[in-house]
Write an enzyme that holds these catalytic residues in place. Structure first.
Site, PDB file in Angstrom:
ATOM      1  N   GLU A   1       0.846  -1.199   0.000  1.00  0.00           N
ATOM      2  CA  GLU A   1       0.000   0.000   0.000  1.00  0.00           C
ATOM      3  C   GLU A   1       0.877   1.242   0.000  1.00  0.00           C
ATOM      4  O   GLU A   1       1.810   1.350   0.801  1.00  0.00           O
ATOM      5  CB  GLU A   1      -0.932  -0.025   1.222  1.00  0.00           C
ATOM      6  CG  GLU A   1      -1.593   1.298   1.564  1.00  0.00           C
ATOM      7  CD  GLU A   1      -2.457   1.885   0.439  1.00  0.00           C
ATOM      8  OE1 GLU A   1      -3.188   1.139  -0.219  1.00  0.00           O
ATOM      9  OE2 GLU A   1      -2.372   3.112   0.220  1.00  0.00           O
ATOM     10  N   GLN A   2       0.547   2.184  -0.861  1.00  0.00           N
ATOM     11  CA  GLN A   2       1.393   3.372  -0.993  1.00  0.00           C
ATOM     12  C   GLN A   2       1.338   4.304   0.222  1.00  0.00           C
ATOM     13  O   GLN A   2       2.305   4.993   0.532  1.00  0.00           O
ATOM     14  CB  GLN A   2       0.998   4.152  -2.246  1.00  0.00           C
ATOM     15  CG  GLN A   2      -0.404   4.737  -2.203  1.00  0.00           C
ATOM     16  CD  GLN A   2      -0.783   5.477  -3.480  1.00  0.00           C
ATOM     17  OE1 GLN A   2       0.002   5.540  -4.416  1.00  0.00           O
ATOM     18  NE2 GLN A   2      -1.977   6.017  -3.537  1.00  0.00           N
TER      19      GLN A   2
ATOM     20  N   TYR B   1     -27.620   9.016   4.460  1.00  0.00           N
ATOM     21  CA  TYR B   1     -27.965   7.918   5.372  1.00  0.00           C
ATOM     22  C   TYR B   1     -27.045   8.000   6.589  1.00  0.00           C
ATOM     23  O   TYR B   1     -25.958   8.596   6.513  1.00  0.00           O
ATOM     24  CB  TYR B   1     -27.830   6.547   4.676  1.00  0.00           C
ATOM     25  CG  TYR B   1     -26.591   6.372   3.825  1.00  0.00           C
ATOM     26  CD1 TYR B   1     -25.346   6.105   4.397  1.00  0.00           C
ATOM     27  CD2 TYR B   1     -26.656   6.479   2.437  1.00  0.00           C
ATOM     28  CE1 TYR B   1     -24.214   5.940   3.621  1.00  0.00           C
ATOM     29  CE2 TYR B   1     -25.526   6.327   1.637  1.00  0.00           C
ATOM     30  CZ  TYR B   1     -24.306   6.060   2.244  1.00  0.00           C
ATOM     31  OH  TYR B   1     -23.179   5.915   1.470  1.00  0.00           O
TER      32      TYR B   1
ATOM     33  N   ASP C   1     -11.802  -1.437  -8.513  1.00  0.00           N
ATOM     34  CA  ASP C   1     -11.846  -0.270  -9.405  1.00  0.00           C
ATOM     35  C   ASP C   1     -10.732  -0.282 -10.452  1.00  0.00           C
ATOM     36  O   ASP C   1     -10.874   0.337 -11.507  1.00  0.00           O
ATOM     37  CB  ASP C   1     -11.728   1.019  -8.588  1.00  0.00           C
ATOM     38  CG  ASP C   1     -13.069   1.467  -8.021  1.00  0.00           C
ATOM     39  OD1 ASP C   1     -14.044   0.702  -8.115  1.00  0.00           O
ATOM     40  OD2 ASP C   1     -13.133   2.593  -7.483  1.00  0.00           O
TER      41      ASP C   1
ATOM     42  N   ARG D   1     -16.588   4.298   5.414  1.00  0.00           N
ATOM     43  CA  ARG D   1     -15.600   3.514   4.651  1.00  0.00           C
ATOM     44  C   ARG D   1     -14.454   3.054   5.558  1.00  0.00           C
ATOM     45  O   ARG D   1     -13.957   1.947   5.408  1.00  0.00           O
ATOM     46  CB  ARG D   1     -15.036   4.343   3.510  1.00  0.00           C
ATOM     47  CG  ARG D   1     -16.051   4.745   2.469  1.00  0.00           C
ATOM     48  CD  ARG D   1     -15.422   5.707   1.478  1.00  0.00           C
ATOM     49  NE  ARG D   1     -14.409   5.031   0.702  1.00  0.00           N
ATOM     50  CZ  ARG D   1     -14.623   4.444  -0.463  1.00  0.00           C
ATOM     51  NH1 ARG D   1     -15.811   4.469  -1.008  1.00  0.00           N
ATOM     52  NH2 ARG D   1     -13.653   3.841  -1.105  1.00  0.00           N
TER      53      ARG D   1
HETATM   54  C1  LIG Z   1     -19.050   9.096  -4.411  1.00  0.00           C
HETATM   55  C2  LIG Z   1     -18.888   7.605  -4.352  1.00  0.00           C
HETATM   56  C3  LIG Z   1     -19.793   6.844  -3.630  1.00  0.00           C
HETATM   57  C4  LIG Z   1     -19.644   5.430  -3.575  1.00  0.00           C
HETATM   58  N1  LIG Z   1     -20.549   4.687  -2.875  1.00  0.00           N
HETATM   59  C5  LIG Z   1     -20.413   3.329  -2.835  1.00  0.00           C
HETATM   60  C6  LIG Z   1     -21.347   2.509  -2.111  1.00  0.00           C
HETATM   61  O1  LIG Z   1     -22.300   3.016  -1.505  1.00  0.00           O
HETATM   62  N2  LIG Z   1     -21.157   1.157  -2.102  1.00  0.00           N
HETATM   63  C7  LIG Z   1     -20.107   0.558  -2.757  1.00  0.00           C
HETATM   64  O2  LIG Z   1     -19.990  -0.685  -2.736  1.00  0.00           O
HETATM   65  N3  LIG Z   1     -19.214   1.313  -3.468  1.00  0.00           N
HETATM   66  C8  LIG Z   1     -19.341   2.664  -3.513  1.00  0.00           C
HETATM   67  N4  LIG Z   1     -18.452   3.412  -4.214  1.00  0.00           N
HETATM   68  C9  LIG Z   1     -17.378   2.733  -4.962  1.00  0.00           C
HETATM   69  C10 LIG Z   1     -16.213   2.350  -4.070  1.00  0.00           C
HETATM   70  O3  LIG Z   1     -15.741   3.480  -3.384  1.00  0.00           O
HETATM   71  C11 LIG Z   1     -15.064   1.787  -4.905  1.00  0.00           C
HETATM   72  O4  LIG Z   1     -15.553   0.930  -5.884  1.00  0.00           O
HETATM   73  C12 LIG Z   1     -14.122   1.022  -3.985  1.00  0.00           C
HETATM   74  O5  LIG Z   1     -13.497   1.890  -3.077  1.00  0.00           O
HETATM   75  C13 LIG Z   1     -13.037   0.318  -4.808  1.00  0.00           C
HETATM   76  O6  LIG Z   1     -12.129  -0.308  -3.953  1.00  0.00           O
HETATM   77  P1  LIG Z   1     -10.683  -0.690  -4.481  1.00  0.00           P
HETATM   78  O7  LIG Z   1     -10.029  -1.386  -3.333  1.00  0.00           O
HETATM   79  O8  LIG Z   1     -10.805  -1.391  -5.790  1.00  0.00           O
HETATM   80  O9  LIG Z   1      -9.964   0.686  -4.804  1.00  0.00           O
HETATM   81  P2  LIG Z   1      -9.588   1.889  -3.837  1.00  0.00           P
HETATM   82  O10 LIG Z   1     -10.545   2.029  -2.719  1.00  0.00           O
HETATM   83  O11 LIG Z   1      -9.369   3.059  -4.715  1.00  0.00           O
HETATM   84  O12 LIG Z   1      -8.201   1.448  -3.186  1.00  0.00           O
HETATM   85  C14 LIG Z   1      -6.999   1.454  -3.924  1.00  0.00           C
HETATM   86  C15 LIG Z   1      -5.828   1.426  -2.934  1.00  0.00           C
HETATM   87  O13 LIG Z   1      -4.628   1.282  -3.672  1.00  0.00           O
HETATM   88  C16 LIG Z   1      -3.675   2.209  -3.208  1.00  0.00           C
HETATM   89  N5  LIG Z   1      -2.785   2.487  -4.340  1.00  0.00           N
HETATM   90  C17 LIG Z   1      -3.072   3.182  -5.458  1.00  0.00           C
HETATM   91  N6  LIG Z   1      -2.039   3.212  -6.288  1.00  0.00           N
HETATM   92  C18 LIG Z   1      -1.048   2.512  -5.673  1.00  0.00           C
HETATM   93  C19 LIG Z   1       0.279   2.186  -6.043  1.00  0.00           C
HETATM   94  N7  LIG Z   1       0.787   2.590  -7.207  1.00  0.00           N
HETATM   95  N8  LIG Z   1       1.031   1.435  -5.189  1.00  0.00           N
HETATM   96  C20 LIG Z   1       0.516   1.012  -3.998  1.00  0.00           C
HETATM   97  N9  LIG Z   1      -0.749   1.320  -3.600  1.00  0.00           N
HETATM   98  C21 LIG Z   1      -1.511   2.037  -4.426  1.00  0.00           C
HETATM   99  C22 LIG Z   1      -4.487   3.396  -2.742  1.00  0.00           C
HETATM  100  O14 LIG Z   1      -3.771   4.198  -1.814  1.00  0.00           O
HETATM  101  C23 LIG Z   1      -5.698   2.696  -2.120  1.00  0.00           C
HETATM  102  O15 LIG Z   1      -5.474   2.368  -0.765  1.00  0.00           O
HETATM  103  C24 LIG Z   1     -18.572   4.811  -4.274  1.00  0.00           C
HETATM  104  C25 LIG Z   1     -17.660   5.592  -4.999  1.00  0.00           C
HETATM  105  C26 LIG Z   1     -17.819   6.975  -5.039  1.00  0.00           C
HETATM  106  C27 LIG Z   1     -16.831   7.787  -5.849  1.00  0.00           C
END
Ligand SMILES: Cc1cc2nc3c(=O)[nH]c(=O)nc-3n(C[C@H](O)[C@H](O)[C@H](O)COP(=O)(O)OP(=O)(O)OC[C@H]3O[C@@H](n4cnc5c(N)ncnc54)[C@H](O)[C@@H]3O)c2cc1C
Length: 398
Positions: free
Chosen positions: A37-38, A218, A296, A112
């Site tokens: 994790e960065q 909510y 994502d 979150r």
């Molecule tokens: C406004 C909004 C509302 C939302 N509401 C909901 C909801 O109600 N329910 C739901 O299920 N989803 C919701 N989402 C979607 C959800 O936030 C994302 O889909 C989810 O956070 C994705 O998780 P992830 O672990 O794939 O990515 P992220 O949460 O983006 O995590 C990525 C991680 O990787 C790290 N990282 C990035 N680049 C590097 C690198 N080069 N080297 C090392 N580490 C790195 C980052 O620091 C971070 O910790 C919402 C999104 C938004 C924008």
């Protein structure tokens, strides 16, 4: 703690909800994985999310439900759609009892950070490396080489890119395609319960629909705060970052003339965050050899079905199953993972995309038709394909 089987060295880039869930499911399957994790600490931005039964049942299977329940708020009412101007209820659905009967779990709303804190407990502490920003991933014949910002490097047999919407790992598996401008941005703020209107403390997910905009709130954090997220035209704003902010005046200006309960919530909140929603077409593939993506990084979606984090947890569960089932052949495992997941996540990207226009119709015949349809709708039962999915039981291709 499960006994570790002799398996591939797995590197997970990104310690967000998806990356930590992957670490947790892999550990449970007896496979050793390291999360890079960065950030200097595992942390989430101040915002809430909805967690539907398809994700909740995975938290239970991961063994972290008790911790999740310490702060998560179960929803009694969901999809409480209201009209922007006067708050008249367009439709509302009772969830208590119904959700459990249909899907075996409730729907929750949570901060979150509380969800991240829950998922991290499934990963052994010594398997998380902080301050580790990955700068590149290069495929090797039987694995990959990862380079980090501090100059260090490491080799892994399997790499999982869980590094979010601006994924670095994505460059190793897919052609780089620039995101498109969606024209929509999200404002978010958190309102402490002591200054929030009583109305917003109900265990309900409320969505106010208006021309070009919608406004959602909510309770979160055991009911001690209200999460507010609102969508509005972005203008020329394109900053896709959780840390960017707007002013309360800018937030107010977008919702001027809306029902007093909306504008009161904006006034009660702190400095709002502002996030431009960029548009990304679904990828045709997200795996190449021993490198794959998750969450994502693989399938960013508009948040209008509240499924982004849920899909990253589903990915994590399926990926761990596939890797555990094909320990001698990780490439095959990653292929099976992608083929089990891609149709579902693509469909969610598409339906989430379509919801933007429906939610933002200007007042007129189309909006009236939408409101009539909403009044007769049953999103909980109607979306069984989303909420009924069990990533731990889903069929995998042979
Ligand atoms: C406004 C909004 C509302 C939302 N509401 C909901 C909801 O109600 N329910 C739901 O299920 N989803 C919701 N989402 C979607 C959800 O936030 C994302 O889909 C989810 O956070 C994705 O998780 P992830 O672990 O794939 O990515 P992220 O949460 O983006 O995590 C990525 C991680 O990787 C790290 N990282 C990035 N680049 C590097 C690198 N080069 N080297 C090392 N580490 C790195 C980052 O620091 C971070 O910790 C919402 C999104 C938004 C924008």
């Amino acid at each position: 703690m499960p006994a570790l089987v002799h398996g591939p060295r797995i590197a997970i880039v990104g310690g967000g909800i998806g990356g930590l869930a992957a670490g947790g499911f892999l550990h449970r399957a007896g496979l050793a994985a390291t999360v890079y994790e960065q950030a200097p600490a595992l942390a989430e931005v101040g915002a809430g999310l909805v967690l539907a039964p398809n994700a909740v049942r995975l938290l239970r299977q991961l063994g972290v439900m008790e911790r999740f329940l310490r702060r998560a708020v179960p929803l009694d009412w969901g999809w409480e759609f209201r009209r922007w101007a006067d708050g008249s209820v367009l439709s509302v659905e009772r969830l208590t009892g119904v959700c459990e009967r249909l899907y075996g779990e409730r729907t929750y709303v949570a901060h979150r950070a509380d969800l991240l804190d829950t998922v991290r407990t499934a990963v052994p502490q010594d398997r998380i490396r902080l301050n580790a920003r990955c700068t590149s991933v290069h495929a090797r014949p039987n694995g990959a080489l990862l380079r980090f910002a501090d100059g260090s490097r490491t080799e892994a047999d399997v790499v999982i890119g869980a590094d979010g919407v601006h994924s670095v790992v994505r460059g190793a598996v897919a052609e780089p395609t620039p995101p498109e401008y969606s024209g929509v941005c999200a404002f978010r703020t958190i309102v402490p319960a002591r200054v929030a209107p009583e109305f917003a403390l109900r265990r309900a997910q409320t969505l106010w629909l208006g021309p070009g905009r919608h406004f959602v709130h909510y309770p979160i954090s055991g009911g001690s705060a209200v999460n507010v997220v609102a969508f509005a035209p972005a203008g020329d704003y394109t900053d896709e970052s959780w840390s960017a902010t707007a002013t309360t005046e800018e937030f107010h200006a977008e919702f001027a003339g809306w029902d007093r309960r909306v504008t009161d919530l904006i006034a009660a909140g702190g400095v709002p965050g502002r996030w431009a929603l960029l548009d990304r077409a679904p990828l045709p593939h997200w795996t190449r050899g021993r490198i794959t993506l998750l969450g994502d990084a693989a399938h960013p979606m508009f948040p209008f079905f509240a499924q982004g984090a849920a899909q990253s947890i589903e990915d994590a569960a399926v990926l761990a199953r596939c890797l555990a089932a094909s320990v001698p052949d990780p490439e095959r495992a990653l292929e099976r993972y992608e083929s089990a997941r891609i149709a579902r996540t693509t469909r969610l990207q598409q339906v989430s995309h379509a919801r933007r226009d429906v939610n933002h119709l200007p007042d007129g015949p189309e909006q009236q038709a939408r409101d009539t349809a909403l009044a007769g709708s049953d999103p909980l039962a109607g979306n069984a394909w989303i909420y009924g999915y069990d990533a731990e039981g889903a069929r995998l291709t042979p």
